[in-house]
Write a protein that holds these residues in place. Structure first.
Motif, PDB file in Angstrom:
ATOM      1  N   ASP A 112      -8.467 -16.467   3.460  1.00  0.00           N
ATOM      2  CA  ASP A 112      -7.174 -17.112   3.649  1.00  0.00           C
ATOM      3  C   ASP A 112      -7.244 -18.119   4.804  1.00  0.00           C
ATOM      4  OD1 ASP A 112      -4.345 -17.462   3.291  1.00  0.00           O
ATOM      5  OD2 ASP A 112      -4.024 -16.198   5.048  1.00  0.00           O
ATOM      6  N   ARG A 148     -12.195   1.512  10.596  1.00  0.00           N
ATOM      7  CA  ARG A 148     -11.394   0.433  10.029  1.00  0.00           C
ATOM      8  C   ARG A 148      -9.898   0.741  10.002  1.00  0.00           C
ATOM      9  NH1 ARG A 148     -14.505  -3.369   6.596  1.00  0.00           N
ATOM     10  NH2 ARG A 148     -15.503  -4.458   8.310  1.00  0.00           N
ATOM     11  N   ASP A 183      -4.643  -6.149  -4.215  1.00  0.00           N
ATOM     12  CA  ASP A 183      -5.850  -6.000  -5.028  1.00  0.00           C
ATOM     13  C   ASP A 183      -5.835  -4.654  -5.753  1.00  0.00           C
ATOM     14  OD1 ASP A 183      -8.494  -6.652  -5.953  1.00  0.00           O
ATOM     15  OD2 ASP A 183      -9.287  -5.308  -4.420  1.00  0.00           O
ATOM     16  N   GLU A 205      -7.538  -8.724  12.351  1.00  0.00           N
ATOM     17  CA  GLU A 205      -8.949  -8.376  12.187  1.00  0.00           C
ATOM     18  C   GLU A 205      -9.798  -9.647  12.170  1.00  0.00           C
ATOM     19  OE1 GLU A 205      -9.602  -5.259   9.060  1.00  0.00           O
ATOM     20  OE2 GLU A 205      -7.540  -5.801   8.605  1.00  0.00           O
ATOM     21  N   HIS A 206      -9.370 -10.574  11.318  1.00  0.00           N
ATOM     22  CA  HIS A 206     -10.068 -11.852  11.250  1.00  0.00           C
ATOM     23  C   HIS A 206     -10.107 -12.520  12.617  1.00  0.00           C
ATOM     24  CE1 HIS A 206     -11.106 -15.922  10.218  1.00  0.00           C
ATOM     25  NE2 HIS A 206      -9.988 -16.324  10.754  1.00  0.00           N
ATOM     26  N   SER A 253     -13.049  -7.175  -1.403  1.00  0.00           N
ATOM     27  CA  SER A 253     -11.782  -6.443  -1.410  1.00  0.00           C
ATOM     28  C   SER A 253     -11.371  -5.950  -0.021  1.00  0.00           C
ATOM     29  CB  SER A 253     -11.845  -5.256  -2.377  1.00  0.00           C
ATOM     30  OG  SER A 253     -12.962  -4.440  -2.069  1.00  0.00           O
ATOM     31  N   ASP A 265     -12.043  -1.577  14.565  1.00  0.00           N
ATOM     32  CA  ASP A 265     -13.380  -1.721  13.997  1.00  0.00           C
ATOM     33  C   ASP A 265     -13.982  -3.092  14.302  1.00  0.00           C
ATOM     34  OD1 ASP A 265     -15.461  -0.442  12.396  1.00  0.00           O
ATOM     35  OD2 ASP A 265     -15.120  -2.080  11.005  1.00  0.00           O
ATOM     36  N   GLY A 289      -4.585 -20.292   3.680  1.00  0.00           N
ATOM     37  CA  GLY A 289      -4.609 -20.992   2.403  1.00  0.00           C
ATOM     38  C   GLY A 289      -3.637 -20.421   1.383  1.00  0.00           C
ATOM     39  N   GLY A 338     -10.009  -5.957   3.674  1.00  0.00           N
ATOM     40  CA  GLY A 338      -8.966  -6.771   4.280  1.00  0.00           C
ATOM     41  C   GLY A 338      -9.500  -7.894   5.146  1.00  0.00           C
ATOM     42  N   GLU A 339     -10.541  -7.613   5.921  1.00  0.00           N
ATOM     43  CA  GLU A 339     -11.064  -8.640   6.821  1.00  0.00           C
ATOM     44  C   GLU A 339     -11.610  -9.824   6.023  1.00  0.00           C
ATOM     45  OE1 GLU A 339     -13.757  -7.037   9.708  1.00  0.00           O
ATOM     46  OE2 GLU A 339     -14.253  -9.000  10.558  1.00  0.00           O
ATOM     47  N   ALA A 362     -11.683  -0.827   0.933  1.00  0.00           N
ATOM     48  CA  ALA A 362     -10.301  -1.111   1.342  1.00  0.00           C
ATOM     49  C   ALA A 362      -9.786   0.112   2.076  1.00  0.00           C
ATOM     50  CB  ALA A 362      -9.441  -1.416   0.112  1.00  0.00           C
ATOM     51  N   GLU A 363     -10.411   0.382   3.224  1.00  0.00           N
ATOM     52  CA  GLU A 363     -10.095   1.613   3.948  1.00  0.00           C
ATOM     53  C   GLU A 363      -8.664   1.633   4.449  1.00  0.00           C
ATOM     54  OE1 GLU A 363     -12.808  -0.227   4.527  1.00  0.00           O
ATOM     55  OE2 GLU A 363     -14.533   1.080   4.135  1.00  0.00           O
ATOM     56  N   GLU A 364      -8.176   0.481   4.903  1.00  0.00           N
ATOM     57  CA  GLU A 364      -6.812   0.441   5.445  1.00  0.00           C
ATOM     58  C   GLU A 364      -5.809   0.838   4.380  1.00  0.00           C
ATOM     59  OE1 GLU A 364      -6.080  -3.185   7.918  1.00  0.00           O
ATOM     60  OE2 GLU A 364      -7.945  -3.790   6.957  1.00  0.00           O
ATOM     61  N   HIS A 365      -5.963   0.176   3.232  1.00  0.00           N
ATOM     62  CA  HIS A 365      -5.082   0.495   2.113  1.00  0.00           C
ATOM     63  C   HIS A 365      -5.176   1.973   1.757  1.00  0.00           C
ATOM     64  CE1 HIS A 365      -3.320   0.577  -1.850  1.00  0.00           C
ATOM     65  NE2 HIS A 365      -4.453   1.046  -2.324  1.00  0.00           N
ATOM     66  N   ALA A 366      -6.390   2.494   1.764  1.00  0.00           N
ATOM     67  CA  ALA A 366      -6.597   3.877   1.317  1.00  0.00           C
ATOM     68  C   ALA A 366      -5.840   4.875   2.192  1.00  0.00           C
ATOM     69  CB  ALA A 366      -8.089   4.201   1.284  1.00  0.00           C
ATOM     70  N   LEU A 407      -3.294  -7.565   1.497  1.00  0.00           N
ATOM     71  CA  LEU A 407      -4.178  -8.118   0.471  1.00  0.00           C
ATOM     72  C   LEU A 407      -4.976  -7.011  -0.218  1.00  0.00           C
ATOM     73  CD1 LEU A 407      -5.190 -11.293   2.491  1.00  0.00           C
ATOM     74  CD2 LEU A 407      -3.896 -11.279   0.349  1.00  0.00           C
ATOM     75  N   GLU A 408      -5.403  -6.029   0.573  1.00  0.00           N
ATOM     76  CA  GLU A 408      -6.053  -4.869  -0.043  1.00  0.00           C
ATOM     77  C   GLU A 408      -5.090  -4.175  -1.007  1.00  0.00           C
ATOM     78  OE1 GLU A 408      -9.086  -3.502   3.633  1.00  0.00           O
ATOM     79  OE2 GLU A 408      -7.519  -2.148   2.935  1.00  0.00           O
ATOM     80  N   THR A 468     -17.208  -8.924   6.645  1.00  0.00           N
ATOM     81  CA  THR A 468     -17.038  -9.640   7.915  1.00  0.00           C
ATOM     82  C   THR A 468     -17.598 -11.058   7.922  1.00  0.00           C
ATOM     83  OG1 THR A 468     -19.140  -8.895   8.875  1.00  0.00           O
ATOM     84  CG2 THR A 468     -17.269  -7.429   9.126  1.00  0.00           C
ATOM     85  N   GLY A 528      -4.649  -8.156   6.198  1.00  0.00           N
ATOM     86  CA  GLY A 528      -5.655  -7.528   5.360  1.00  0.00           C
ATOM     87  C   GLY A 528      -5.123  -6.359   4.545  1.00  0.00           C
ATOM     88  N   SER A 536      -0.622 -12.342   4.521  1.00  0.00           N
ATOM     89  CA  SER A 536      -1.967 -12.695   5.000  1.00  0.00           C
ATOM     90  C   SER A 536      -2.670 -11.540   5.700  1.00  0.00           C
ATOM     91  CB  SER A 536      -1.891 -13.900   5.949  1.00  0.00           C
ATOM     92  OG  SER A 536      -0.975 -13.644   6.989  1.00  0.00           O
ATOM     93  N   SER A 595       0.824  -1.205   0.000  1.00  0.00           N
ATOM     94  CA  SER A 595       0.000   0.000   0.000  1.00  0.00           C
ATOM     95  C   SER A 595       0.861   1.258   0.000  1.00  0.00           C
ATOM     96  CB  SER A 595      -0.919   0.018   1.227  1.00  0.00           C
ATOM     97  OG  SER A 595      -1.917  -0.959   1.110  1.00  0.00           O
ATOM     98  N   SER A 615     -15.222 -14.317   8.138  1.00  0.00           N
ATOM     99  CA  SER A 615     -14.584 -14.481   9.445  1.00  0.00           C
ATOM    100  C   SER A 615     -15.598 -14.899  10.511  1.00  0.00           C
ATOM    101  CB  SER A 615     -13.909 -13.181   9.878  1.00  0.00           C
ATOM    102  OG  SER A 615     -12.780 -12.923   9.088  1.00  0.00           O
ATOM    103  N   LEU A 648     -10.594 -10.810   3.043  1.00  0.00           N
ATOM    104  CA  LEU A 648      -9.473 -11.542   2.452  1.00  0.00           C
ATOM    105  C   LEU A 648      -8.730 -12.345   3.517  1.00  0.00           C
ATOM    106  CD1 LEU A 648      -8.401  -8.722  -0.001  1.00  0.00           C
ATOM    107  CD2 LEU A 648      -9.277 -10.976  -0.665  1.00  0.00           C
ATOM    108  N   GLU A 649      -8.582 -11.762   4.707  1.00  0.00           N
ATOM    109  CA  GLU A 649      -7.999 -12.535   5.817  1.00  0.00           C
ATOM    110  C   GLU A 649      -8.874 -13.761   6.108  1.00  0.00           C
ATOM    111  OE1 GLU A 649      -5.879  -8.879   8.407  1.00  0.00           O
ATOM    112  OE2 GLU A 649      -7.474 -10.082   9.302  1.00  0.00           O
ATOM    113  N   GLY A 650     -10.180 -13.554   6.061  1.00  0.00           N
ATOM    114  CA  GLY A 650     -11.105 -14.654   6.338  1.00  0.00           C
ATOM    115  C   GLY A 650     -11.021 -15.755   5.292  1.00  0.00           C
TER     116      GLY A 650
END
Lengths: 580, 580
Positions: free
Chosen positions: B157, B357, A157, A330-331, B148, A360, A183, B150-151, B328-332, A153-154, B117, A150, A148, A120, B120, B153-155
């Motif tokens: 995975d 987030r 993406d 987060e997960h 998209s 969050d 995974g 993060g949570e 994708a707030e974290e990335h943003a 991965l964001e 969510t 978040g 892994s 990012s 997860s 995608l973590e889930g």
């Protein structure tokens, strides 16, 4: 030594492959020198020596921008960017931090300590380059299980839709701190085993171009690979296979314990024995006993099992009742909440600094749903981790202002385990416990077994005039301050263990006003948004005077706790001076 | 109607396909009835009617557990689980919320409003099932661009390593609120276009089994698909292709504006015109002008562009200076920080509820690195969004206790734009601005253009005895309270616009003590960890009395702001009663 002639990456360009290989040996000597004496991240840095040399050989830092993640693998980068003294010269170790640091060098773009951020961050540098008309390469380096998370991965993406130069180096050493989880790591394995040719490919599925290099500890192969992607006009992932701990047999063979090390003996690989009575081990023993008795008890840990005493042996004992989510905080919180909803008894644990990732999820997945999961917050203290990116002093404002959460602050080991026992067995509240961090302090007093009558503070010493509300780890400071005040004034102050960070004991606070004129609050974290300010607000319209003591809201770096305590007027003498 | 005989999903089991199809028509009538009169999420619910019927036909809720995400697509589920009255009977609309809600039904497992969510949460139910010896199916439904996040995608995975029953239904309607963003959505398109056979497959790359159903609005095809995966012994993704807004032409044709709707005219598709002078549109106009003048200015928005006035036309105008990161707030936030580091002038915007987030990214990626990005925080107010999962009352404790951040609270439109202008052009601080949310309040006074002298509060009316510090949206409440106090006592109080949420104007506060005995603080958010408590702490050891007014720390749901204001003693009369 060759390293003496490397003042910046430009000095690498004229070296031969043979010389670069010698340089790799010298860098490892620098790593040994610092790590045997000072400790630090071992495996990640030994694994990435060759890749760092090749990156700086092919690209032109700082015009080309390299962003490291987790930046604890940046030691070789520091040696190649004018900071070798921080590794070879013991008297200058402290001048160089363990993470990238823009204050140290123009080759470091960010302070990065939390994982999963480089993609990012680097994509932002690339976007800024495009808006400002630049042409340089932007490179994100990511490794050590960070994929892994978040945010990573964001970021991947997002990168999948970029249309300009962007290079993501995946440093794949098949490990997080402990083994990898999730995974996607199966896919990385497939890719390693097929020389990058496996049909399933996470990166391609994210819309990214992909290049594989199986020889991630071979400078020549790496140079060839990086040259291929240099000046690319689109985003590309370079997946390199490296050996964590490469160049030191004990570390190659036991990657988990050599992720980070205290000072050690290079010849024997011996490291100072850990005190088996540390709180992490005691916590693991406690949880293992609970698990044995009740199959519904489970411990969830996002990639830091060792820091809760769950070494390999204990993980094996716990079996399916131990869950390492990998780096995926987060997960992990959502998982804990839902497991509690489903009738299990989940205990989640991570560091104060890493629980920041989950605000969050605490708010939405856990607290709104009021599921009775237990959260353990480790190293939440001025005595916790001491790097600017790993501070344990922000969790009180972060967590204590969440509705429905019960955040407890035990003042000794027995109280901690009593609270933990209660929390696991109760079914009413999400409960977090701030693990003691000021040494192993025992209490011989009987502990309460029920904490469901929320926000009842405990008077541990009844006095008058002055009352001290001493929270958690600062309870002992409260005791000392009370003794000093009694000595100075002859009047015994009241000493209170608030226990609950998340609420006020209004009845007790009101009754205190009858025979106390001064209230002192002590908390082991920043004052802003914390516990003491709530007390000040409660007494705002009364004649009781309130004195809040805690840390200033600021980022502190590589500090000595006793210095910080003094700066914040947190010795008994200083407190008394201010209050009298 | 058939729906009258459906009291629980068990009543579906004996219906024929033809009857199920009729039921779909009835459900759409229910949706029309509620949405034309009350408004709500349109497209997501019209698209998922058939899938919901098929899910409840094949699985046995609540033994089998279905977790919806974003749960704004749960209206058909509510109708099939005993809550049809909430759609057909206008007098009972308010009994049924717009999200899943465990207090309403045993078929709802969580309050879910924030996206990404379900995987997860459902994986936690599955894990609890395994620990407690259950055998049921656990199903996560995910859609509307949530993948998209993060949570999510973590889930995914995490799910890729599970070894027991777990079903993930990906409701793919090719849309977030606006169009989808991110490389993974390219992969979903590939999969849709190849009937699930594309070589690249994100889900398989995450280690998950995968089934595709291209007929996501065909009950028979869906039933067949779900029967295939029922009682699976491992995790499997069921990717279904649905049409957002299916069954209503205007919504099928303009998916973005029909994501959510106000009450509307079914015959014509007409909806009440938006006031073009709303703050969102004004913000977009302002930013577009800035972008035109300076190519370095960019607006970053995680999937809520419309809520900042960036409709399709404005996005086109902004070109590469507009960035929708998708959900994708974290990335943003990391992107914004890095763009600022790279010399661009990024402005990030989202809602107060969604910025939750990003706590860790604010702390680590932004504030530690002190990069001068601008953050706009929307609907941060008691007058903001009013569902329990979308509250705008927590951002002050969340953000104002972060070191280095400058969090500003403008009290009118002109001040807001003056602060925004300054923030974009300054290069010293990360700055967040709490967007006004109490209507369009203009000021004819000249505004400051420079806010770099931090924490200087503004006295807007000099008086004595009582001082009112009225923050942001509560400034007008402060004015009214001041008028009332003057009327009641004949003494003019001092009125102060603090402007800075993140710091104290110690000089001004100290000087106030000279001729004021009472300080009132007003803030539009929860009191705990907020602004007023810092003022109380500052005056804690003085004789000045401090009265903090704001909201109680609690989760509130579907509330009327004037009720909440009254409950929290936030009318001028109530404030005066308490202070006098």
């Amino acid at each position: 030594m060759l390293i003496d002639s490397i003042n910046s990456p430009a000095d690498l360009k004229n070296l031969s492959i043979q010389q670069l290989n010698s340089l790799a040996g010298e860098i490892r000597e620098g790593l040994f020198n610092r790590l045997t004496k000072k400790g630090g991240h071992f495996g990640p840095n030994f694994g990435i020596v060759e890749a760092t040399i090749a990156l700086h050989y092919v690209f032109n830092s700082p015009e080309d921008k390299i962003v490291f993640d987790v930046s604890h693998q940046c030691y070789p980068h520091k040696m190649l960017t004018g900071r070798a003294y921080g590794f070879f010269d013991e008297s200058r170790f402290s001048e160089v931090s363990g993470y990238t640091n823009p204050e140290e060098s123009e080759h470091d773009f960010f302070n990065v300590g939390h994982t999963s951020t480089s993609v990012s961050l680097a994509s932002g540098l690339a976007k800024a380059r495009d808006l400002t008309g630049g042409k340089e390469n932007v490179i994100a380096v990511i490794g050590d299980g960070s994929l892994s998370g978040g945010e990573a991965l964001e970021g991947l993406d997002f990168a999948g839709e970029m249309t300009t130069n962007f290079i993501i180096v995946v440093n794949d050493n098949d490990m997080s701190i402990a083994e990898n989880h999730g995974g996607l790591y199966k896919n990385l394995r497939e890719l390693r085993e097929t020389d990058g040719k496996a049909e399933n490919n996470l990166f391609r599925a994210m819309g990214l171009d992909y290049v594989y290099c199986g020889q991630g500890n071979n400078i020549e192969a790496l140079i060839e690979t990086f040259k291929k992607v240099k000046d690319t006009d689109h985003p590309v992932v370079v997946h390199i296979k490296t050996l964590k701990g490469a160049g030191y047999k004990p570390a190659e063979e036991n990657k988990e314990i050599w992720h980070w090390t205290n000072p050690f003996n290079r010849e024997t690989g011996e490291r100072p024995a850990q005190n088996p009575d540390n709180l992490n081990s005691l916590t693991a023993q406690f949880l293992l006993k609970k698990m044995e008795k009740d199959p519904r008890v489970a411990f969830i840990c996002p990639a830091v099992p060792g820091n809760f005493g769950f070494n390999k042996e204990n993980r094996l004992k716990a079996g399916s009742q131990f869950i390492d989510t990998g780096i995926a905080e987060e997960h992990a919180i959502a998982l804990a909440s839902a497991m509690a909803k489903g009738g299990a008894k989940p205990v989640f644990g991570t560091h104060s600094s890493f629980i920041q990732r989950t605000y969050d999820q605490l708010n939405q997945d856990l607290c709104i749903n009021k599921n009775p999961a237990t959260l353990l917050v480790n190293t939440a203290s001025v005595w916790g981790m001491r790097d600017i990116t790993h501070l344990g002093i922000f969790d009180i404002p972060l967590m204590s202002n969440l509705p429905e959460l019960v955040y407890l602050a035990p003042t000794n080991i027995e109280e901690y385990f009593a609270m933990l026992e209660w929390s696991i067995e109760q079914t009413q509240y999400p409960v977090a416990i701030r693990m003691p961090c000021n040494g192993i302090i025992h209490s011989t007093l009987p502990q309460d077994t029920d904490y469901s009558d929320l926000n009842k503070y405990k008077i541990t010493q009844k006095g008058s005039k002055t009352a001290i509300l001493a929270l958690g780890d600062f309870f002992q400071l409260g005791e000392k301050t009370a003794d000093l005040i009694e000595k100075e004034t002859g009047i015994r102050p009241t000493l209170i263990n608030p226990r609950y960070i998340t609420g006020l004991d209004k009845e007790l606070l009101t009754s205190l006003a009858a025979d106390h004129t001064k209230i002192i609050t002590l908390e082991d974290g920043i004052l802003d948004g914390g516990f003491g300010q709530k007390i000040a607000s409660f007494y705002g319209n009364s004649s009781v005077k309130v004195y809040n003591f805690g840390l200033k809201k600021e980022f502190i770096d590589r500090y000595d706790p006793s210095d910080i305590l003094k700066e914040n007027h947190l010795t008994p003498q200083q407190i008394w001076e201010e209050v009298k």
